[in-house]
Design a protein around this motif. Sequence first.
Motif, PDB file in Angstrom:
ATOM      1  N   ARG A 180      32.843  61.437  39.155  1.00 42.30           N
ATOM      2  CA  ARG A 180      33.951  60.476  38.724  1.00 42.30           C
ATOM      3  C   ARG A 180      33.810  60.639  37.025  1.00 42.30           C
ATOM      4  N   ASP A 181      32.552  59.546  37.057  1.00 44.67           N
ATOM      5  CA  ASP A 181      32.250  59.301  36.002  1.00 44.67           C
ATOM      6  C   ASP A 181      31.872  59.824  34.886  1.00 44.67           C
ATOM      7  N   GLU A 182      31.684  61.317  34.798  1.00 44.98           N
ATOM      8  CA  GLU A 182      31.537  62.440  34.325  1.00 44.98           C
ATOM      9  C   GLU A 182      32.412  63.240  33.895  1.00 44.98           C
ATOM     10  N   LEU A 183      33.923  63.214  35.299  1.00 39.49           N
ATOM     11  CA  LEU A 183      35.033  63.779  34.622  1.00 39.49           C
ATOM     12  C   LEU A 183      35.487  62.057  33.420  1.00 39.49           C
ATOM     13  N   ASN A 184      35.240  60.997  33.171  1.00 37.32           N
ATOM     14  CA  ASN A 184      36.130  60.370  32.776  1.00 37.32           C
ATOM     15  C   ASN A 184      37.435  59.607  33.389  1.00 37.32           C
ATOM     16  N   ILE A 185      37.328  59.789  34.382  1.00 36.96           N
ATOM     17  CA  ILE A 185      37.674  58.751  35.404  1.00 36.96           C
ATOM     18  C   ILE A 185      37.495  57.158  36.090  1.00 36.96           C
ATOM     19  N   PRO A 186      38.399  56.547  35.545  1.00 30.67           N
ATOM     20  CA  PRO A 186      38.543  55.276  36.093  1.00 30.67           C
ATOM     21  C   PRO A 186      38.140  55.024  37.189  1.00 30.67           C
ATOM     22  N   SER A 187      37.178  53.576  37.681  1.00 29.25           N
ATOM     23  CA  SER A 187      36.664  53.777  39.249  1.00 29.25           C
ATOM     24  C   SER A 187      38.130  52.966  40.013  1.00 29.25           C
ATOM     25  N   THR A 188      38.225  52.511  41.243  1.00 30.13           N
ATOM     26  CA  THR A 188      39.626  52.223  42.134  1.00 30.13           C
ATOM     27  C   THR A 188      40.251  51.137  40.722  1.00 30.13           C
ATOM     28  N   THR A 189      39.302  50.093  40.046  1.00 33.18           N
ATOM     29  CA  THR A 189      40.328  49.116  39.786  1.00 33.18           C
ATOM     30  C   THR A 189      41.139  49.953  38.463  1.00 33.18           C
ATOM     31  N   GLY A 190      40.623  50.734  37.717  1.00 35.81           N
ATOM     32  CA  GLY A 190      41.115  51.142  36.769  1.00 35.81           C
ATOM     33  C   GLY A 190      41.522  52.067  37.128  1.00 35.81           C
ATOM     34  N   ARG A 191      41.975  52.959  38.170  1.00 39.18           N
ATOM     35  CA  ARG A 191      43.688  53.719  38.254  1.00 39.18           C
ATOM     36  C   ARG A 191      44.454  53.040  39.370  1.00 39.18           C
ATOM     37  N   ARG A 192      44.045  51.566  39.579  1.00 37.93           N
ATOM     38  CA  ARG A 192      45.148  51.193  40.082  1.00 37.93           C
ATOM     39  C   ARG A 192      46.751  50.908  39.552  1.00 37.93           C
ATOM     40  N   GLN A 193      47.340  50.783  39.827  1.00 38.93           N
ATOM     41  CA  GLN A 193      49.015  50.598  39.551  1.00 38.93           C
ATOM     42  C   GLN A 193      49.982  49.314  40.179  1.00 38.93           C
ATOM     43  N   TYR A 194      49.787  48.729  39.893  1.00 37.56           N
ATOM     44  CA  TYR A 194      50.710  47.345  40.385  1.00 37.56           C
ATOM     45  C   TYR A 194      51.692  46.920  40.247  1.00 37.56           C
ATOM     46  N   GLU A 195      52.423  46.812  41.103  1.00 37.53           N
ATOM     47  CA  GLU A 195      54.081  46.115  41.330  1.00 37.53           C
ATOM     48  C   GLU A 195      53.972  45.293  40.159  1.00 37.53           C
TER      49      GLU A 195
ATOM     50  N   ILE B 273      41.598  62.859  43.385  1.00 38.25           N
ATOM     51  CA  ILE B 273      42.146  61.840  42.977  1.00 38.25           C
ATOM     52  C   ILE B 273      43.436  61.878  42.674  1.00 38.25           C
ATOM     53  N   ALA B 274      44.086  62.904  42.345  1.00 37.34           N
ATOM     54  CA  ALA B 274      45.743  63.603  41.549  1.00 37.34           C
ATOM     55  C   ALA B 274      46.728  63.749  42.835  1.00 37.34           C
ATOM     56  N   GLY B 275      46.096  63.540  44.093  1.00 34.74           N
ATOM     57  CA  GLY B 275      46.722  63.022  45.100  1.00 34.74           C
ATOM     58  C   GLY B 275      46.954  62.198  45.747  1.00 34.74           C
ATOM     59  N   GLU B 276      46.014  60.923  45.194  1.00 26.89           N
ATOM     60  CA  GLU B 276      46.350  59.414  45.839  1.00 26.89           C
ATOM     61  C   GLU B 276      47.287  58.749  45.394  1.00 26.89           C
ATOM     62  N   ASP B 277      47.902  57.833  46.244  1.00 27.90           N
ATOM     63  CA  ASP B 277      48.455  56.562  46.187  1.00 27.90           C
ATOM     64  C   ASP B 277      47.592  55.790  44.907  1.00 27.90           C
ATOM     65  N   LYS B 278      48.799  55.692  43.740  1.00 27.33           N
ATOM     66  CA  LYS B 278      47.840  54.882  42.672  1.00 27.33           C
ATOM     67  C   LYS B 278      47.856  53.494  43.587  1.00 27.33           C
ATOM     68  N   ARG B 279      49.328  53.341  44.420  1.00 27.83           N
ATOM     69  CA  ARG B 279      49.356  51.550  43.966  1.00 27.83           C
ATOM     70  C   ARG B 279      48.141  51.800  45.223  1.00 27.83           C
ATOM     71  N   LYS B 280      47.195  52.152  45.999  1.00 26.57           N
ATOM     72  CA  LYS B 280      46.033  52.038  46.610  1.00 26.57           C
ATOM     73  C   LYS B 280      44.894  53.477  46.795  1.00 26.57           C
ATOM     74  N   PRO B 281      44.521  53.458  45.387  1.00 24.78           N
ATOM     75  CA  PRO B 281      43.785  54.296  45.047  1.00 24.78           C
ATOM     76  C   PRO B 281      42.562  54.781  45.678  1.00 24.78           C
TER      77      PRO B 281
ATOM     78  N   LEU C 120      48.404  47.080  29.854  1.00 26.54           N
ATOM     79  CA  LEU C 120      49.189  48.715  29.739  1.00 26.54           C
ATOM     80  C   LEU C 120      47.710  49.783  30.161  1.00 26.54           C
ATOM     81  N   SER C 121      46.466  49.343  30.007  1.00 24.69           N
ATOM     82  CA  SER C 121      44.919  49.794  30.200  1.00 24.69           C
ATOM     83  C   SER C 121      44.630  49.511  31.841  1.00 24.69           C
ATOM     84  N   LYS C 122      45.181  48.093  32.387  1.00 20.19           N
ATOM     85  CA  LYS C 122      45.251  48.127  34.046  1.00 20.19           C
ATOM     86  C   LYS C 122      46.239  48.860  34.565  1.00 20.19           C
ATOM     87  N   ASN C 123      46.900  49.862  34.174  1.00 18.29           N
ATOM     88  CA  ASN C 123      48.481  49.625  35.143  1.00 18.29           C
ATOM     89  C   ASN C 123      49.083  48.809  34.996  1.00 18.29           C
ATOM     90  N   ARG C 124      48.709  47.305  34.856  1.00 16.56           N
ATOM     91  CA  ARG C 124      49.830  46.342  35.378  1.00 16.56           C
ATOM     92  C   ARG C 124      50.738  46.360  34.724  1.00 16.56           C
TER      93      ARG C 124
END
Length: 452
Positions: A437-452, A403-411, A198-202
Amino acid sequence: MKQTQTLSPQMMQSMEILQMGSQELLEYIENQAQENPVLEMEDTYTDQDQSAVLRRKLEWLESTDSQNRAYHQQDSEDDERDPISNYGNADETEENLYLYVLSQLELMDLEPAVMEAGKLLVESLNQNGWLDEDLSELAAEWELPLELLERALAVVQTLEPAGVGARSLSECLVLQLRRRKEDSALALKIAEGYLDPLSKNRYGCIAKALGVTQEEVHAACDVIRGLNPRPGSGFAARENLIYINPDIFVVNFPDHFELLTNDYYFPSLHISSYYCRMLRDSEDKEVKDYLTDKVRQAKWVVHSIEQRRSTLLQCAQHILELQEDFFRRGPGHLRPMSLADVAQRVGVHESTVSRTVKDKYLQCASGVYPLSYFFSRSLGNASGASGEAASPDAAKALLKKLIAGEDKRKPLSDQKLCELMEREGCTLSRRTVAKYRDELNIPSTTGRRQYE
């Protein structure tokens, strides 16, 4: 022969008063009133209309949603305390998590041994409402049967707030889900064994493992994210908390702004007429010398406090003018501003502005901010069509928008974000983008990616 410049004790005292925060200044005023008999202190809010006080209490309760219960309980138990002081400081009678849970436990009809074990467990809760220590270790330390502590913990976990007494994030979420009336069987399974995916959006991985659709997993995960992983966060800590008292209020009208100083928080000081008459009528030289010295000290204290208020108001007025876009549109619209910009407008040295804004707070429609927040360095480049230099605040706002407008499958990667921000007129290095990005507590690309 050489020429040197020294500051008189009065000037040093004036600078010290200028940089005092509201709480520090209040303590200073009280100490001066005790040490100098010539100074008389009078509360500015003793005769306030009680209906106005009640209205402010209700507004306060509405604005502190999760803490209403604790503050309302505090006020109802001691109505004789100063009605204004409750807005600023927590005192020893303020209800904390320990007292709240313990009061529920004591109302239960339990075996004496279970009751005592339950009290020990409640005392062991951390500030978040969790039980950090292992039960077997506690059993050995307290010389109690492990089975007794397990029974007591089961009782504690039935109390409010939901999730109290949990030993892990999974257990905390499960305890809350089990109290929900709606069907949360899928959310329970995810909370019990699939928090890492869940934390990795899988979502696809979870759906495949549980034999459900991704839409159902999405809905269940939304339920889990609506839970409180720190059930004790809405209560006061065991140590006394100190709340911020804004020094300046910005009131937003359709066509203009108004600045108000928080004068009601400080008692008014004035010179005692009794001692002034004594100074005038007394023929004793020692008495006259003593009173003359005390009156001079008192006048300087009153002058310094008034000068602090005047300087603070001037600085706040120019901050408001320079950062008008922020006060109209909110965070993300700060423009670069230095101490020198304000000092030049006020007509004082930069060090005076620095002392003036130290430990001072401003409340506006967007929230409460330290005055130092509005001093933002320039990133050294033009921002967008305006041609003005960008500030870190504006850069972070743009970063959040992208970041809010990015494709979560390909952040977007940090390098791609860097390139997109440059197109918007905000040139930053990749390292700076990663830092913001770290100061805003936004995860890296891996942490934001949502998998199929």
